[in-house]
Design a protein around this motif. Structure first.
Motif: not given
Length: 100
Positions: A14-15, A10, A12, A49, A30-35
């Protein structure tokens, strides 16, 4: 999530991650800053999620004097509950969610 999905690499890039009890506890968020999606990874494959736009609150529910669970809400519905963790770890995750 399928049985073999944990083997897939996976990105990482933008996480951002929060390990409330350190890597030894094996539980993190985790926080995905793009999605703009929060993902919880618990023990024994427990995951959930929620997108940032749907997140309305997080509550620490006490199980015993020393342990609690973190419940994540979308509106009035609970959409995710963490593993039973030390209360301090739940408070760290709740504060981390509050940053976003």
């Amino acid at each position: 999530m399928g049985f073999w999905d944990f083997l897939k690499p996976r990105s990482k890039e933008h996480v951002e991650a929060c390990w409330p009890g350190g890597k030894m506890l094996q539980v993190h968020m985790e926080y995905d800053t793009e999605k703009t999606i929060f993902t919880y990874f618990g023990r024994f494959g427990l995951t959930f999620n929620i997108s940032k736009s749907q997140l309305t609150g997080a509550i620490v529910k006490e199980i015993s004097r020393t342990h609690s669970v973190l419940q994540v809400y979308s509106g009035v519905d609970c959409v995710g509950t963490t593993d039973i963790l030390p209360t301090e770890a739940c408070n760290i995750m709740k504060d981390w969610l509050g940053q976003y």
